[in-house]
Scaffold this motif. Structure first.
Motif, mmCIF file in Angstrom:
data_model
loop_
_atom_site.group_PDB
_atom_site.id
_atom_site.type_symbol
_atom_site.label_atom_id
_atom_site.label_comp_id
_atom_site.label_asym_id
_atom_site.label_seq_id
_atom_site.Cartn_x
_atom_site.Cartn_y
_atom_site.Cartn_z
ATOM 1 N N ARG A 40 0.450 -0.909 -0.252
ATOM 2 C CA ARG A 40 -0.147 -0.032 0.588
ATOM 3 C C ARG A 40 0.950 1.499 0.727
ATOM 4 N NH1 ARG A 40 -4.308 -3.483 2.311
ATOM 5 N NH2 ARG A 40 -2.858 -2.905 4.384
ATOM 6 N N GLU A 41 2.348 1.491 0.400
ATOM 7 C CA GLU A 41 2.805 2.045 0.404
ATOM 8 C C GLU A 41 3.797 2.740 -0.889
ATOM 9 O OE1 GLU A 41 4.239 4.422 2.755
ATOM 10 O OE2 GLU A 41 2.247 3.227 4.168
ATOM 11 N N GLU A 42 3.379 1.315 -1.242
ATOM 12 C CA GLU A 42 3.813 1.983 -3.117
ATOM 13 C C GLU A 42 2.551 3.086 -3.818
ATOM 14 O OE1 GLU A 42 6.372 2.174 -5.578
ATOM 15 O OE2 GLU A 42 7.192 0.901 -3.879
ATOM 16 N N VAL A 43 1.778 1.849 -3.548
ATOM 17 C CA VAL A 43 0.011 2.555 -4.190
ATOM 18 C C VAL A 43 -0.060 3.754 -3.686
ATOM 19 C CG1 VAL A 43 -2.154 2.907 -4.103
ATOM 20 C CG2 VAL A 43 -0.764 0.696 -3.708
ATOM 21 N N LYS A 44 0.606 4.810 -2.418
ATOM 22 C CA LYS A 44 0.216 5.741 -2.494
ATOM 23 C C LYS A 44 1.349 6.803 -2.881
ATOM 24 C CE LYS A 44 -1.346 4.942 2.318
ATOM 25 N NZ LYS A 44 -0.462 5.154 4.328
ATOM 26 N N LYS A 45 2.623 6.521 -3.207
ATOM 27 C CA LYS A 45 2.958 7.286 -3.417
ATOM 28 C C LYS A 45 3.139 7.699 -5.620
ATOM 29 C CE LYS A 45 7.791 4.781 -1.826
ATOM 30 N NZ LYS A 45 8.494 3.440 -2.011
ATOM 31 N N LEU A 49 4.713 1.124 -10.940
ATOM 32 C CA LEU A 49 4.114 0.340 -9.701
ATOM 33 C C LEU A 49 2.894 0.247 -8.751
ATOM 34 C CD1 LEU A 49 5.752 -2.348 -8.846
ATOM 35 C CD2 LEU A 49 6.954 -1.419 -7.661
ATOM 36 N N GLY A 50 3.368 0.896 -8.504
ATOM 37 C CA GLY A 50 1.774 1.557 -7.311
ATOM 38 C C GLY A 50 0.332 1.501 -7.600
ATOM 39 N N ALA A 51 0.192 1.419 -8.910
ATOM 40 C CA ALA A 51 -0.670 1.436 -9.541
ATOM 41 C C ALA A 51 -1.156 0.034 -10.659
ATOM 42 C CB ALA A 51 -0.669 2.333 -11.282
ATOM 43 N N ASP A 70 10.408 -9.019 -3.600
ATOM 44 C CA ASP A 70 11.422 -7.693 -4.617
ATOM 45 C C ASP A 70 11.404 -7.153 -3.732
ATOM 46 O OD1 ASP A 70 12.682 -8.496 -6.265
ATOM 47 O OD2 ASP A 70 11.932 -7.375 -8.118
ATOM 48 N N THR A 71 10.052 -6.905 -2.967
ATOM 49 C CA THR A 71 8.995 -5.717 -1.587
ATOM 50 C C THR A 71 9.857 -5.991 -0.153
ATOM 51 O OG1 THR A 71 7.799 -4.377 -2.698
ATOM 52 C CG2 THR A 71 7.738 -4.440 -0.699
#
Length: 190
Positions: A40-45, A49-51, A70-71
């Motif tokens: 979710r942190e990646e999505v917030k950025k 990749l977040g999308a 990887d995360t």
């Protein structure tokens, strides 16, 4: 050497909350990462990749293997703590096997235990629909998430049982009891 504890359980089993409390109580040595939170942190950025991640999460589907692995590996390696709790992983036989391969290649990371927080589907549903954190907390998505969780569960349990690292904890009790048992178990391994 990093000591790794994986915490698995149905959506709403309390695994994230349990791990957060243990990490807070033992902040000098324990780091906690929730697979869901990392994603979710990646999505917030707002990244591409977040999308991509969001398109899977919003439909209750598993995020692709490479992205998740990887995360997680990056979080473990970059942690300044030696005891790592990761909740919500593995969620598939593929994730389990991929992590096993990575652990074979990284002798500096040791899987100490896989802790399963066991709750009934009814309890899980009440908790998830009761908290309604976001678009992924509705009955239809819950059913899909539960199905995704249950399908590989027997194989995951068998794999870790054979390695002698599976520990089941009753998640139907009060949070203090659950956390105390889990914390005591983790401390017995470190």
């Amino acid at each position: 050497m990093k000591k790794l504890f994986l915490i698995i359980g149905a959506p709403g089993s309390g695994k994230t909350t349990d791990a957060e409390i243990i990490a807070k109580r033992n902040g000098d040595i324990v780091a906690h990462y929730s697979t869901g939170e990392l994603l979710r942190e990646e999505v917030k950025k707002g990244t591409a990749l977040g999308a991509t991640i969001a398109s899977y999460i919003d439909n209750g589907k598993l995020v692709p293997l490479e992205i998740v692995i990887d995360t997680i590996v990056s979080a473990i390696k970059n942690s300044d703590k030696d005891v790592i709790l990761i909740d919500g992983f593995p969620r598939s036989v593929e994730q389990m096997n991929a992590l096993d391969e990575i652990l074979d290649k990284n002798p500096d990371i040791k899987l100490e235990a896989v802790i399963e927080v066991v709750v009934s589907e009814e309890t899980a549903k009440e908790r998830v629909l009761g908290r309604a954190r976001g678009a992924d907390d509705n009955e239809e998505v819950f059913k899909n998430r539960m199905k995704v969780y249950l399908e590989p569960l027997a194989a995951i349990e068998k794999f870790y049982e054979e390695k002698g690292v599976l520990k089941k904890i009753d998640g139907e009790r009060g949070i203090e009891e659950i956390v105390d048992e889990m914390e005591e178990f983790i401390k017995s391994k470190i």
